[in-house]
Design a protein around this motif. Structure first.
Motif, PDB file in Angstrom:
ATOM      1  N   ARG A 366      -6.657   5.918   8.103  1.00 53.55           N
ATOM      2  CA  ARG A 366      -6.843   6.052   9.555  1.00 53.55           C
ATOM      3  C   ARG A 366      -6.371   4.807  10.297  1.00 53.55           C
ATOM      4  O   ARG A 366      -5.753   4.900  11.365  1.00 53.55           O
ATOM      5  N   ASP A 367      -6.663   3.636   9.726  1.00 48.91           N
ATOM      6  CA  ASP A 367      -6.410   2.372  10.430  1.00 48.91           C
ATOM      7  C   ASP A 367      -5.070   1.737  10.062  1.00 48.91           C
ATOM      8  O   ASP A 367      -4.820   0.595  10.424  1.00 48.91           O
ATOM      9  N   ASN A 368      -4.217   2.464   9.334  1.00 47.17           N
ATOM     10  CA  ASN A 368      -2.915   1.936   8.904  1.00 47.17           C
ATOM     11  C   ASN A 368      -3.087   0.639   8.121  1.00 47.17           C
ATOM     12  O   ASN A 368      -2.405  -0.361   8.350  1.00 47.17           O
ATOM     13  N   ASN A 369      -4.016   0.664   7.156  1.00 50.77           N
ATOM     14  CA  ASN A 369      -4.326  -0.527   6.385  1.00 50.77           C
ATOM     15  C   ASN A 369      -4.362  -0.209   4.890  1.00 50.77           C
ATOM     16  O   ASN A 369      -5.099  -0.846   4.142  1.00 50.77           O
ATOM     17  N   VAL A 374      -4.838  -1.054  -1.325  1.00 50.90           N
ATOM     18  CA  VAL A 374      -4.174  -1.039  -2.628  1.00 50.90           C
ATOM     19  C   VAL A 374      -4.210  -2.418  -3.261  1.00 50.90           C
ATOM     20  O   VAL A 374      -4.412  -2.562  -4.479  1.00 50.90           O
ATOM     21  N   GLN A 375      -4.030  -3.459  -2.464  1.00 45.51           N
ATOM     22  CA  GLN A 375      -4.081  -4.819  -2.995  1.00 45.51           C
ATOM     23  C   GLN A 375      -5.463  -5.131  -3.555  1.00 45.51           C
ATOM     24  O   GLN A 375      -5.589  -5.813  -4.581  1.00 45.51           O
ATOM     25  N   ASP A 379      -6.097  -0.616  -9.363  1.00 44.49           N
ATOM     26  CA  ASP A 379      -6.296   0.412 -10.391  1.00 44.49           C
ATOM     27  C   ASP A 379      -6.419   1.807  -9.798  1.00 44.49           C
ATOM     28  O   ASP A 379      -6.395   2.795 -10.536  1.00 44.49           O
ATOM     29  N   TRP A 380      -6.521   1.922  -8.477  1.00 45.95           N
ATOM     30  CA  TRP A 380      -6.596   3.238  -7.838  1.00 45.95           C
ATOM     31  C   TRP A 380      -5.216   3.860  -7.655  1.00 45.95           C
ATOM     32  O   TRP A 380      -5.107   5.026  -7.290  1.00 45.95           O
ATOM     33  N   VAL A 381      -4.165   3.104  -7.868  1.00 43.47           N
ATOM     34  CA  VAL A 381      -2.806   3.636  -7.761  1.00 43.47           C
ATOM     35  C   VAL A 381      -2.445   4.283  -9.087  1.00 43.47           C
ATOM     36  O   VAL A 381      -2.532   3.650 -10.147  1.00 43.47           O
ATOM     37  N   ALA A 382      -2.071   5.567  -9.035  1.00 48.93           N
ATOM     38  CA  ALA A 382      -1.740   6.292 -10.252  1.00 48.93           C
ATOM     39  C   ALA A 382      -0.385   5.820 -10.761  1.00 48.93           C
ATOM     40  O   ALA A 382       0.594   5.819 -10.015  1.00 48.93           O
TER      41      ALA A 382
END
Length: 390
Positions: A366-369, A374-375, A379-382
């Motif tokens: 929502r907040d373009n953040n 991700v930084q 580990d949430w990035v597949a």
């Protein structure tokens, strides 16, 4: 002994992943089309356009393609001559977030069993009084009693309103993806080269040991779960590593959830669908859109796949603005970090509860953040793994 997994209802075969591919092809095709106005017009003219977002949209006056954008993608499986009294649930729900510089994109899937509050809604045929339910029921309650374009518009609008209330996100554009049209995209490409991140055994396709013919390796229960192995049939096994899959293998691979090596079931399948999306985009942009023989069939197939609400911004502008997004710059993010967080809810059944970190992710969209999220949560990035040569 593998961990227990939630029971599931019968579900459409392919729309878990086709939801993102068709619409994302439309949004990101500018990178391969090179700004060609002729090809852009040929591609976008084949797409069905319709009002979908409705009251969930931000005010449309002075809308431009500049700035961060959020696209809501929905996959459904409407069968020919379907009884309008049957509820059509959205089978895939995905947010595509494009930061303000339009140099990359993030795909965030919302589990279809996520417990949410669906607002009251009147579609002019069968009012819905609102309440707690799974998020995929929003499309059903919005469209019930309706058929054709009206069912699509009202189903999507109630789902978009539900997403807005949950996340604060007002979609800038939206698309509904149809399974039948998308199959042709893979057939036109001929193959899809991708990285298989865990050995996957098919419950749907195999070979008869005696005849060598294609046969079903498992008996499937009416609810879609596995009953037992069929003697004399060897299932397809997709081993970990780089593979170029033909259309039947590719479509079979992304269906699987029951016998995944890591026992991650729906989340594993969600991850594979996202990885497959990137592989298809790569294949389209390196092979399909640059091929004079494949391009006409590919554009026709993409056009048949989608019903699009462009948010008041011409599709040509969408495609041209997104021309700098390479498939390798698309990050797929796992909701709930790819782990089950289920509980039984009276009157609803087993539902997924979005974790506080998942809600933080949605606020970042929502907040373009999202880059900062991700930084903080790499580990949430597949992982997509390497993309093999075609």
């Amino acid at each position: 002994m593998p961990p227990a997994r939630p029971a599931r209802r019968p579900s459409p075969r392919w729309t878990r992943w086709c939801v993102a591919v068709g619409a994302t092809l439309m949004m990101f095709s500018g990178v391969a089309l090179g700004g060609s106005q002729f090809v852009l017009h040929a591609a976008t003219s084949k797409v069905t356009r319709q009002s979908l977002i409705g009251k969930a949209a931000a005010p449309r006056q002075h809308r431009t393609i500049t700035g961060a954008k959020n696209i809501l993608l929905v996959g459904i499986d409407t069968r020919p001559h379907q009884d309008s009294s049957q509820l059509t649930r959205s089978d895939s729900i995905m947010l595509v977030h494009i930061p303000a510089d339009h140099r990359q994109a993030y795909l965030v899937s919302l589990p279809r069993d996520s417990l949410v509050t669906i607002p009251a809604y009147d579609n002019g045929a069968t009012p819905f009084h609102g309440g707690k339910n799974k998020i995929n029921a929003a499309f059903a309650f919005g469209s019930r009693g309706l058929t054709g374009p009206a069912a699509l518009s009202h189903g999507f609008e109630l789902l978009a309103l539900t997403v807005r209330d949950l996340t604060g996100i007002t979609p800038d554009a939206g698309a509904i993806i149809d399974f039948q049209g998308f199959k042709q995209i893979v057939q036109v490409l001929g193959k899809v080269c991708m990285y298989v991140d865990e050995t996957t055994t098919s419950i749907h396709l195999g070979k008869d040991d005696a005849t060598g013919r294609t046969a079903a390796p498992y008996k499937i229960n009416p609810d879609g779960t596995v009953n037992h192995r069929i003697a004399g049939v060897t299932p397809n096994i997709y081993t970990k590593g780089n593979h170029c899959l033909n259309p039947s293998q590719a479509l079979d691979f992304v269906r699987q959830r029951d016998l995944l090596a890591n026992h991650d079931y729906d989340y594993g399948r969600q991850r594979h669908q996202q990885q497959f999306l990137k592989a298809v985009l790569h294949q389209v942009m390196t092979d399909g859109l640059n091929s004079p023989t494949k391009l006409p069939g590919l554009l026709t197939a993409v056009g048949k796949t989608m019903t699009v609400d462009d948010g008041g911004i011409p599709l040509e502008d969408w495609a041209f603005a997104m021309r700098g997004i390479d498939p390798d710059a698309i990050s797929t993010i796992k909701t709930n970090n790819g782990t089950f967080n289920s509980r039984t809810v009276p009157g609803v059944g087993s539902a997924e509860i979005l974790s506080p970190t998942s809600l933080e992710l949605l606020r970042a969209v929502r907040d373009n953040n999202v880059a900062s999220f991700v930084q903080a949560h790499p580990d949430w990035v597949a992982p997509s793994g390497p993309t093999p040569a075609n």
